[in-house]
Write an enzyme that holds these catalytic residues in place. Structure first.
Site, mmCIF file in Angstrom:
data_model
loop_
_atom_site.group_PDB
_atom_site.id
_atom_site.type_symbol
_atom_site.label_atom_id
_atom_site.label_comp_id
_atom_site.label_asym_id
_atom_site.label_seq_id
_atom_site.Cartn_x
_atom_site.Cartn_y
_atom_site.Cartn_z
ATOM 1 N N ARG A 44 -17.927 73.690 -51.820
ATOM 2 C CA ARG A 44 -18.175 73.781 -53.093
ATOM 3 C C ARG A 44 -18.004 74.989 -53.784
ATOM 4 N NH1 ARG A 44 -19.861 69.284 -55.890
ATOM 5 N NH2 ARG A 44 -20.560 69.562 -57.946
ATOM 6 N N HIS B 79 -30.848 61.916 -54.474
ATOM 7 C CA HIS B 79 -29.905 62.477 -53.422
ATOM 8 C C HIS B 79 -29.373 61.520 -52.376
ATOM 9 C CE1 HIS B 79 -31.085 65.885 -55.871
ATOM 10 N NE2 HIS B 79 -29.708 66.066 -55.900
#
Ligand code: GLN
Ligand code: ZN
Length: 780
Positions: free
Chosen positions: A540, A719
């Site tokens: 990421r 999440h």
């Protein structure tokens, strides 16, 4: 003798090759061999870049397929037993297991690292074996995987991977310095699995493995080992500081010269100890702690190498080489021993290069330096000192011109901004009335039920939204067509919320790519890059905006979307803004004025937006500050000053509104209990905050402290793709009600929903609304 080096180098690749190869590998599209080949190519290229820059050593050991701290867990064979490694797996497979966990049998909750896009990382695995936790590397936006230590932790050196890389570099004839985390920082950065377990008690077991490793590195042809001990810049408990001497005596015996590397923070009380350790050299961060350079030069014995981190490794500004030389020259006179020059810390924290970035405003581009440019700066300084300034006259002149242009640019200084800030009254950060009066006036206007339900702001970023954004970027969709898609998404979000029976609606943030970039793009004073990628964690990457000048807000940024959303419903709709501290924290910011000054300017811009939203009839405005906690200085002594200016900035943004306008804020993913008074001092009418994953542990703090205003502890973890049932949420709410007075308690998820899909979002919110209903029924 003057040498140059770097503590570490970006590893993701100019085209983010590592990211794409990793993701292909995880999708099963390329095998481990192909991924390894990409890694080897990147290493070779990055070493060549360091050599071509003229560095005297290249760095080995800073490359990682996911995270360098996780690599140390494997290097020292201390992976937690719960992963059940039996030695049969490849090193690569083990890395990804640590990083991504083990999926459950059903595979439905495949463990993935999910990001809410807020710049935070969350390792999530609803079942199976969860990944190592992730947390921020000191005060950077890089996340490392947290080692787990307990009484059962054993070490077993597994150096093959690292030795291979030394071999690769030697085969390419590079002079090798291996970069590793030092033993004390490694233990410190881990987490004790049982309360009361002392990580330091593992030091004696760990040290022999480090010593053996250094011997093996030496045999493999490494000339130096750099042992990073950034914790020397922290407030350390005495036993940790005391352990240094013992540890480094032992490592010294291995016979490989050690460069002890410190960075990010002044050494202060550890300075003389660091200078006296039995190592061959000491690296200090002359950007973060310029005042320590002279004391270190005095304390460090002459035979040791002094490595000066002279170029800022944490920010993107081109260095003022004249100022650097002025700082370095006296050291030369003072110290007969070797002087090394380097960036202040690993260049992992800056983009690889910015010199050619076509997206950067052409006036601003020459002011910037990525990793490649920073190495050139180090090399220019080295030559200026070794050969005389005339040898690099052209480089020095170019740097001088860039620095002067930046300093003189009217784009940097806008006197009207400074004037406005100076004219701000001392109570510009105070609401007109105290919370008790405001809340009555707000209730009279908003007429909310007990335990009102709301969300954090974003709704799913659907494929349609992403496609529209991409098409707009490519110029295939004009502004009107794009706006029509966004309006449709907003309307959809509003209808969904009405149907679910949520009390305070949001527009859903469909139009926002990112919660900082979206605002940066509309503010004067920010530049953007096309390829300025920074690794956040694993594959990421983020592309932080660059704040280069005084901030101004030429026009409203969110009013049209928010007002449109409000026009669709009679329920109150909450306007959503990102707060000044978070914008500051997630950008590269100016180094020519204090962070506090930049933050105050951002606060003025957000204040204007808040007032425009209010004037457009929006009765509730949320100013997100998820990054408030992470802006805390590394040393506790700096906390109060930071919290004072950060808090004032938030309040400047918020406090212009009338009593009956309700201000919300939101925070997540941090330990908040130690800054509760500062959070309360923000004086937001309502704070929504993450608590669900800790089973509302946070609430104890809020209860003990008697948080004065409204608070919505997140009742479910967004999440996880799992849909929480109403009963579980009701349980959490009951716990919350035990410590929070009924009039203050709100019901909401713990973060934004942009990473989720609509079906699970709807199901979860339906249960959440039901939990609130049950709670109201119980209370009645
Ligand atoms: N309003 C933002 C959202 O809902 C907040 C994101 C965050 O907390 N990081 O996405
Ligand atoms: Zn959040």
């Amino acid at each position: 003798m003057i040498k140059s080096h770097t503590l570490g180098y970006p590893r993701i690749g100019a085209q983010r090759e590592l990211k794409f190869a990793l993701e292909r590998h995880w999708r099963g599209e390329i095998d481990a061999g192909a991924l390894e080949a990409v890694g080897a190519t990147l290493r070779a290229r990055h070493w060549a870049e360091q050599r071509d820059a003229g560095l005297d050593y290249i760095s080995v050991g800073d490359f990682s397929f996911y995270d360098q701290v996780a690599d140390h867990v494997l290097l020292f064979g201390c992976a937690p037993a719960r992963f059940g490694f039996d030695g049969a797996e490849t090193a690569l497979a083990r890395t990804f297991t640590l990083a991504r966990g083990v999926a459950s049998e059903a595979g439905a909750d495949a463990a993935t690292a999910a990001a809410c896009g807020c710049g935070h990382a969350h390792s999530g695995s609803a079942s199976g074996e969860p990944a190592l936790e992730m947390t921020k590397w000191f005060d950077t936006n890089y996340h490392y995987l947290v080692p787990e230590f307990d009484a059962a932790t054993r070490f077993a050196l597994d150096p093959e991977r690292l030795l291979c890389q030394v071999g690769e570099a030697r085969a390419l004839r590079h002079p090798v310095k291996v970069a590793l985390l030092g033993p004390l920082s490694f233990l410190w950065l881990g987490k004790a699995q049982s309360s009361g377990f002392d990580r330091l008690s593992l030091l004696d077991a760990l040290l022999p493995h480090y010593a053996t490793l250094l011997g093996r590195l030496k045999d493999a042809g490494a000339e130096w080992v750099q042992l990073d001990e950034p914790i020397l810049g922290l407030d350390l408990p005495a036993p940790w500081a005391l352990a240094y001497e013992r540890a480094y005596h032992l490592l010294h015996a291995a016979g490989l010269p050690i460069l002890l590397a410190t960075y990010f923070s002044p050494l202060q009380e550890h300075l003389s100890m660091a200078c006296k350790l039995p190592v061959a050299g000491l690296h200090v961060d002359a950007v973060r702690a310029p005042e320590e350079l002279v004391p270190v030069a005095d304390w460090l014995p002459d035979h040791k190498v002094l490595s000066v981190g002279i170029v800022d490794g944490r920010n993107v500004w081109r260095a003022d080489l004249d100022a650097c030389l002025a700082r370095l020259s006296p050291l030369l006179a003072r110290r007969p021993g070797a002087l090394w020059l380097a960036p202040s810390c690993s260049l992992l924290h800056v983009p690889l290069t910015l010199a050619q970035d076509g997206a950067v405003d052409p006036e601003v581009r020459p002011w910037l330096a990525g990793a490649v440019e920073k190495l050139a700066e180090v090399r220019t300084l080295q030559r200026a000192l070794a050969e005389g300034e005339q040898a690099v006259a052209a480089e020095l002149a170019a740097a001088r011109a860039a620095v002067a242009a930046r300093r003189a640019s009217p784009r940097v200084r806008r006197p009207e901004v400074a004037q406005r800030l100076a004219a701000l009254s001392a109570d510009a950060d105070r609401r007109a009335s105290p919370f008790s009066i405001r809340s009555e006036r707000q209730q009279a206007r908003l007429k909310l039920p007990a335990y009102p339900t709301t969300t954090i702001g974003s709704f799913p970023q659907t494929p349609a939204i992403r496609a529209a954004r991409a098409a707009r970027r490519r110029g295939e969709l004009d502004a009107n067509a794009y706006a029509a898609v966004m309006r449709a998404e907003i309307e959809h979000a509003v209808r969904q919320q009405e149907e679910l029976g949520i009390d305070v609606l949001v527009h859903g943030e469909a139009e926002r790519n990112d919660m900082v970039e979206y605002f940066g793009e509309q503010l004067v004073g920010f530049a953007f890059t096309a390829g300025g990628w920074n690794q956040s964690y694993g594959s990421r990457c983020v592309k932080p905006p660059i704040l280069y000048g005084d901030v101004a807000r030429p026009a409203p940024m969110t009013v049209a979307w928010t007002a449109y959303a409000q026009s669709l419903t009679r329920r109150p709709l909450k306007g959503m803004l990102t707060g000044p501290v978070t914008i500051l924290q997630w950008s590269f910011v100016r180094d020519d004025q204090p962070r506090a000054a930049s933050c105050a300017q951002l606060a003025l811009a957000i204040r204007d937006e808040v007032l425009d939203l209010e004037a457009a009839g929006i009765g509730i405005i949320q100013i997100d500050e998820p990054a408030l906690r992470e802006g805390l200085p590394l040393r506790r002594a700096g906390w109060d000053a930071y919290l004072a200016w950060a808090g004032r900035a938030f309040r400047i943004a918020a406090a212009g509104v009338a009593d009956n306008t309700q201000v919300h804020t939101h925070m997540c993913y941090a330990e908040f209990n130690d800054i509760l008074p500062a959070i309360a001092a923000l004086d937001a009418d309502v704070i929504t905050i993450e608590t669900s994953r800790s089973g509302m542990e946070l609430l104890r703090g809020f209860g003990d402290f008697a948080y004065p205003n409204g608070i919505g502890p997140g009742v479910y973890d967004i999440h996880s793709p799992r849909v929480p049932d109403a009963g579980a949420m009701l349980d959490l709410l009951r716990k919350a009600r035990a410590v929070i007075p009924p009039g203050q308690l709100w019901v909401n998820p713990d973060c934004g929903l942009k990473t989720r899909a609509w079906p699970e979002t709807r199901a979860a919110l339906r249960n959440m609304v039901e939990a609130a209903r049950l709670l109201r029924a119980e209370a009645a």
